[in-house]
Scaffold this motif. Structure first.
Motif, short mmCIF file in Angstrom:
data_model
loop_
_atom_site.label_atom_id
_atom_site.label_comp_id
_atom_site.label_asym_id
_atom_site.label_seq_id
_atom_site.Cartn_x
_atom_site.Cartn_y
_atom_site.Cartn_z
N VAL A 97 0.87 -1.18 0.00
CA VAL A 97 0.00 0.00 0.00
C VAL A 97 0.91 1.22 0.00
O VAL A 97 1.78 1.35 0.87
N ALA A 98 0.71 2.10 -0.94
CA ALA A 98 1.56 3.28 -1.05
C ALA A 98 1.23 4.26 0.06
O ALA A 98 0.07 4.38 0.48
N PRO A 99 2.22 4.96 0.57
CA PRO A 99 1.95 5.98 1.60
C PRO A 99 0.97 7.03 1.13
O PRO A 99 0.24 7.61 1.94
N GLU A 100 0.95 7.29 -0.20
CA GLU A 100 0.02 8.30 -0.70
C GLU A 100 -1.43 7.86 -0.57
O GLU A 100 -2.35 8.69 -0.63
N ASP A 101 -1.65 6.54 -0.39
CA ASP A 101 -3.02 6.03 -0.26
C ASP A 101 -3.57 6.15 1.15
O ASP A 101 -4.74 5.85 1.39
N LEU A 102 -2.73 6.57 2.10
CA LEU A 102 -3.21 6.74 3.46
C LEU A 102 -4.19 7.91 3.53
O LEU A 102 -4.10 8.86 2.75
N PRO A 103 -5.17 7.84 4.44
CA PRO A 103 -6.14 8.93 4.56
C PRO A 103 -5.45 10.26 4.85
O PRO A 103 -4.52 10.31 5.67
N ALA B 100 -0.63 9.37 21.93
CA ALA B 100 -2.03 9.36 21.47
C ALA B 100 -2.05 8.95 20.01
O ALA B 100 -1.76 9.77 19.14
N PRO B 101 -2.34 7.68 19.71
CA PRO B 101 -2.36 7.25 18.32
C PRO B 101 -3.58 7.81 17.60
O PRO B 101 -4.55 8.29 18.23
N ALA B 102 -3.54 7.74 16.28
CA ALA B 102 -4.67 8.16 15.44
C ALA B 102 -5.25 6.93 14.74
O ALA B 102 -4.51 5.99 14.41
N HIS B 103 -6.59 6.94 14.54
CA HIS B 103 -7.28 5.81 13.91
C HIS B 103 -8.15 6.32 12.78
O HIS B 103 -8.67 7.43 12.84
N GLU B 104 -8.32 5.47 11.77
CA GLU B 104 -9.25 5.79 10.69
C GLU B 104 -9.51 4.53 9.88
O GLU B 104 -8.58 3.76 9.60
N ARG B 105 -10.80 4.37 9.51
CA ARG B 105 -11.18 3.23 8.67
C ARG B 105 -11.31 3.71 7.23
O ARG B 105 -11.87 4.77 6.96
N PHE B 106 -10.81 2.89 6.31
CA PHE B 106 -10.94 3.21 4.89
C PHE B 106 -10.72 1.94 4.09
O PHE B 106 -10.40 0.87 4.65
N LEU B 107 -10.90 2.06 2.78
CA LEU B 107 -10.70 0.93 1.88
C LEU B 107 -9.34 1.05 1.22
O LEU B 107 -9.04 2.07 0.58
N ALA B 108 -8.55 0.03 1.40
CA ALA B 108 -7.23 -0.03 0.77
C ALA B 108 -7.27 -1.11 -0.31
O ALA B 108 -7.31 -2.31 0.01
N ASP B 109 -7.31 -0.68 -1.58
CA ASP B 109 -7.43 -1.61 -2.70
C ASP B 109 -8.64 -2.54 -2.56
O ASP B 109 -8.58 -3.74 -2.82
#
Length: 458
Positions: free
Chosen positions: A102-108, A119-128
């Motif tokens: 997964v390319a870093p550019e595909d991160l939210p 304090a971590p960060a969370h996010e749901r998304f579709l990767a491919d």
């Protein structure tokens, strides 16, 4: 129902639909609450697990970068939890990745900017096309980040199954609500069906019909009121019938005397001056018409009396028609009679009067009867009397069966005009036998009077 308006559902179906809709609304609210609670709990648990896992992995990466910067090539693949997981590490020298590419550019966008110390960060998304939960952890090195993508395929399958179960449960509960509503409506409307049947019996002439006593506090007053009203109606009808019978009986004697005197005078008509002859002719015409009215009133009074069925017998309608037409003074019409017996359970005298009145009505107003037919159709025996007149206007086809109604001939006063009671007597007798009578157009012109009676099995 007004013409052009859409037909309304019956009360039973409206109650069933209300039950079903109400249950669907309640179950849908419960399912929505269950969905939000269950998905929120599962996501929070998955997020906590991902946080713990990513925090441990971030410490390992921190130690490896501090002790042996070139050792990440072996560590990162080992940290990947499965074939669908991805690890991305941001170092001063660039990004290092392992696992599913997964390319870093595909991160939210904005994921890394929300990361703070501890304090971590969370996010749901579709990767491919695969749902993942991205967890970003800060590293000890400047501008260093550890990002791990945890696949959510198992959780999505759980959500899909839960969604299907909740939807199916809502549909099943809705159908159950409709069935429950139909059952409840049937039980609730059972007394109403009894009311309808009793009212129909009273309308057909059975004035002794009454509702059974109701035990429910809601229906008992209604049943008592209905029965008292029916009893009062029966008493009123009986009283009116007795009054008409008494008046008719009282009128017969003076009417007979006046008719006899007028007939004696009529035999001496030649000795009278012309004005007296004209007056005597008018008097005789009115007396004969009055006599017919009195006899019809007596017949109406007899009709209004209770019919207990004791005088009924099996009558062959074909034979009765053949005999009635032969004894009628009017010209004989064509007969169209079935060959098999047409049996009805009836009072023969009343059926004779029905046929006689129909033939007399055709002779008075329809130019005479041209055809009389009797045959069986399904579970009824049908009698048809056709005349050669102008027919009955559609707006008068029900009114002519009312008492003292003569349709378009209401203004006639000649001796042959009738009293307006003949067809009313026909209707009363037919209804007493649980039958129907109506007027319609005859093919080719004229009127056709139809009588249908329940067929009896011999």
């Amino acid at each position: 129902m007004n013409r052009g308006s859409s037909p309304r559902l019956s009360l039973r179906w409206r109650v069933s639909a209300a039950f079903g809709l109400g249950l669907v609304v309640v179950v849908s609210a419960l399912c929505a609450a269950t969905w939000h609670l269950a998905t929120g709990y599962l996501l929070s648990q998955r997020q906590l697990s991902a946080d713990r896992h990513s925090r441990v992995n971030a410490r390992l990466v921190d130690n490896a970068v501090r002790d042996q910067p070139d050792g990440l090539g072996e560590l990162l693949p080992a940290l990947a939890a499965g074939p669908h997981s991805t690890i991305l590490v941001s170092l001063p020298g660039g990004w290092r990745t392992a696992g599913r590419p997964v390319a870093p550019e595909d991160l939210p966008p904005g994921l890394l900017t929300r990361v703070h110390a501890g304090a971590p960060a969370h996010e749901r998304f579709l990767a491919d096309g695969i749902p993942v939960l991205a967890v970003a952890q800060p590293l000890a090195i400047p501008n260093g980040f550890y990002v791990e993508l945890h696949p959510l395929l198992g959780l999505e399958r759980t959500f899909q199954n839960l969604r299907m179960i909740l939807f199916s449960g809502t549909v099943v509960c809705g159908l159950f609500g409709v069935v429950l509503g139909a059952w409840a409506a049937q039980r609730a409307l059972r007394p109403l069906a009894a009311f309808t049947e009793t009212a129909a019996r009273i309308a057909r002439g059975d004035l002794s019909a009454r509702l059974p006593e109701q035990s429910g506090p809601d229906l008992a007053p209604l049943a008592a009121t209905f029965n008292s009203t029916a009893a009062a109606l029966e008493q009123r009808v009986r009283r009116d019938a007795r009054f008409a019978a008494d008046v008719s009986h009282e009128l017969r004697s003076p009417l007979t005397t006046m008719t006899s005197v007028a007939e004696v005078l009529d035999r001496r008509r030649d000795a009278m001056p012309p004005p007296a002859q004209k007056a005597l002719q008018l008097l005789l015409a009115e007396l004969h018409r009055f006599r017919g009215m009195v006899l019809d009133l007596l017949e109406i009074s007899a009709v209004d009396q209770a019919d207990n069925g004791e005088e009924r017998e099996l009558v062959d309608l074909g034979a009765l028609v053949r005999g009635g037409v032969a004894s009628s003074p009017a010209p004989r019409p064509a007969l169209d009679l079935a060959t098999e017996p047409l049996l009805v359970a009836a009072d023969r005298r009343r059926l004779d009067r029905v046929l006689a009145n129909l033939l007399d009505n055709a002779a008075r107003y329809g130019g005479g009867a041209v055809r009389v037919a009797a045959y069986a159709r399904d579970s009824v025996v049908r009698l048809e009397v056709d005349d050669a007149g102008d027919g009955v206007p559609e707006e008068l086809r029900e009114r002519i069966f009312e008492r003292f109604s003569r349709g378009v001939h209401a203004g006639r006063r000649d001796p042959d005009a009738g009293t307006g009671l003949g067809l009313a007597i026909v209707a009363e007798h037919v209804h007493r036998h649980d039958g129907r009578v109506w007027a319609e157009d005859r093919p080719g012109g004229g009127a056709r009077f139809v009588v249908e009676l329940p067929r009896a099995r011999g």
